[in-house]
Design an enzyme around this catalytic site. Structure first.
Site, PDB file in Angstrom:
ATOM      1  CB  CYS A  72      -0.961  -0.003   1.182  1.00 51.15           C
ATOM      2  SG  CYS A  72      -2.108  -1.371   1.071  1.00 51.15           S
ATOM      3  CG  HIS A  97      -3.186   3.370   1.634  1.00 49.52           C
ATOM      4  ND1 HIS A  97      -3.554   2.924   0.391  1.00 49.52           N
ATOM      5  CD2 HIS A  97      -3.315   2.305   2.485  1.00 49.52           C
ATOM      6  CE1 HIS A  97      -3.878   1.640   0.480  1.00 49.52           C
ATOM      7  NE2 HIS A  97      -3.743   1.245   1.738  1.00 49.52           N
ATOM      8  CG  ASN A 154      -6.531  -1.001   0.445  1.00 43.95           C
ATOM      9  OD1 ASN A 154      -5.810  -0.535  -0.435  1.00 43.95           O
ATOM     10  ND2 ASN A 154      -6.054  -1.476   1.577  1.00 43.95           N
TER      11      ASN A 154
END
Ligand code: UT7
Length: 333
Positions: free
Chosen positions: A118, A258, A288
Site C-alpha cells: 500500500c 492511502h 482499498n
C-alpha cells in the site's frame, strides 16, 4: 552553470477503474456481512472489479498511461522511464512496467516494478523523482495499480469487503519553479511481514496442490493488529514530515491518504490537525486498491488543486512499509 537543485514535479495525472461495481449489497449475498458493518468499520460502500479472461494489472496500467499521455500531449517515445508500483503484477516477471511500456508504445523507455504494497506509490514516486533530480531523465511515468480481486478469496469476509481494482499514473518532469516534490520519508519493518502477506507463489512456497488447498494464494491479513500499526505509523510519519518542513496545519492544503480504512485516515488527519475539508477521500467508491489509492485520489480531486498548494501524501501497508511525501502542486486546471 546554475547551482540550483533540480526538482521533480507532477505535470499530469490520470486514473482508471474498471466498470464493474461490487456493492456491499452484492457482498451480503456472498458472505455473512452487512452494509452497516462494512460502512462503520471501514467507510467502504463499493469497489470496482476487473472482469474477464487474461486481464492483468497491466490492463489497468495501460489505461492510466494512455490517458495520461493523451492528456499531457506527450509522445510515448519521449518517455525515459516507467516505474510501476504493484503487488499484483501480471506475472512475477517480466515486470508489469515493461508490459505497460510495450503496450503504450514507449519504445525508448525502460522500467521496473516496485513492491511495497500500500506504500508502493509513495515509494515509486520518490524513486522516480530522483531520476529527474539527477538530471539524467526528463520524463518519468509513475504508475500505481493493483488488481486486488486476483488475490481475494470471496468466501473470506474479513478481506473480501476491503479491496478493489484500479490505478493511477503521474508524469514527472523537471520543475520550472519552486513547486514539485519537496521531501519524503520512507520506512519499513520486516518483522511485521507475516501479518499481511501472500504466503505462496514465491520461491519460499511455490504453487502446489497443498498451497492451493490451504488457500495460500489469497491475501492473508491479521486485520486488527495491522490496524494498530497503521494508525500509529501513518499518523507519526505525517506529523514528522510536517515538523521537518516547518508546516503547520494551516499550511497544508490537502492530505492525500492511502485509502485502507476511514478510521485510519481520520486518526492521521487528527494528528496533523487538519479538518475533514482538507482530507481527500474516495474509499467509499473504490475501497482499498493498494498502490492505486493515492494516484486515484490525485486524479479524482485534480480539479480542486491550485498551483502552490501544499499536499501531504501518506500511506501504510504490507511489509510493513510506510511513508509520507510533501509536494507543492505545480499547475492550475
Ligand atoms: O492497506 C494495507 C493495510 N491494511 C489495513 O490498513 C487494514 C487494517 N485493518 C482494518 O482496517 C480493520 O482491522 C478491519 C476493517 C480489517 C477489521 O475491523 P476491526 O474493527 O479490526 O474488526 P476485527 O477484525 O477485530 O473483527 C471484529 C468482528 C469479528 O467478530 P468476532 O470475532 O468479534 O465475533 C470478525 O469476525 O467483526 C467480524 N468481521 C465481520 N463481520 C461482518 C470481520 N469481518 C467482517 C465482515 N462482516 N466483513
Amino acid at each position: 552553470m546554475s547551482s540550483k537543485k533540480l526538482r521533480a514535479c507532477i505535470s499530469g495525472v490520470h486514473g482508471y477503474v474498471p466498470d464493474y461495481i461490487l456493492t456491499n449489497s452484492e457482498l451480503e449475498t456472498l458472505v455473512d456481512t452487512s452494509d452497516e458493518w462494512i460502512m462503520t468499520r471501514t467507510g467502504i460502500k463499493e469497489r470496482r472489479i476487473l472482469k474477464g479472461e487474461m486481464q492483468g494489472t497491466s490492463v489497468l496500467g495501460v489505461k492510466c498511461v494512455k490517458g495520461l499521455l493523451e492528456k499531457t500531449n506527450t509522445d510515448p517515445k519521449d518517455i525515459d522511464l516507467i516505474i510501476c508500483a504493484t503487488v499484483t503484477p501480471d506475472m512475477l516477471f517480466p515486470s508489469t512496467s515493461n508490459l505497460i511500456a510495450d503496450k503504450v508504445g514507449a519504445t525508448n523507455s525502460y522500467g521496473f516494478d516496485i513492491s511495497a504494497a500500500c506504500s508502493g506509490f509513495i515509494y515509486a514516486l520518490s524513486t522516480g523523482s530522483q531520476f529527474i533530480e539527477a538530471g539524467t531523465h526528463k520524463k518519468v511515468i509513475v504508475v500505481g495499480a493493483d488488481k486486488m480481486s486476483s488475490i481475494i478469496d470471496y468466501t473470506d469476509r474479513k478481506n473480501c469487503v476491503l479491496f478493489g481494482d484500479g490505478g493511477g499514473a503521474v508524469l514527472l518532469e523537471p520543475s520550472k519553479d519552486e513547486t514539485g516534490i519537496q521531501d519524503y520519508l520512507l520506512r519499513s519493518d520486516g518483522s511485521g511481514g507475516d501479518m499481511l502477506c501472500l504466503k505462496a507463489g514465491g520461491s519460499l512456497r511455490p504453487a502446489s496442490i497443498e498451497t492451493i488447498k490451504n488457500k495460500e494464494h489469497y491475501i492473508y491479513q491479521e486485520g486488527s493488529s495491522v490496524f494498530k500499526f497503521a494508525v500509529t505509523n501513518m499518523a507519526d510519519i505525517s506529523e514528522e514530515i510536517m515538523n521537518k518542513n516547518n508546516l503547520n496545519s494551516d499550511d497544508v492544503a490537502y492530505l492525500v491518504p492511502h485509502q485502507a480504512n476511514k478510521r485510519i485516515i481520520d486518526a492521521t488527519a487528527k494528528r496533523m490537525g487538519v479538518g475533514p475539508e482538507k482530507v481527500l477521500l474516495n474509499i467509499e467508491k473504490y475501497g482499498n486498491t493498494t498502490a492505486g489509492t493515492i494516484p486515484l485520489c490525485l486524479w479524482d480531486y485534480e480539479k480542486k488543486f491550485k498551483k502552490g498548494d501544499n499536499l501531504i501524501l501518506a500511506a501504510f501497508g504490507g511489509g510493513f512499509t510506510w511513508g509520507s511525501l510533501y509536494l507543492k502542486w505545480s499547475y492550475n486546471n
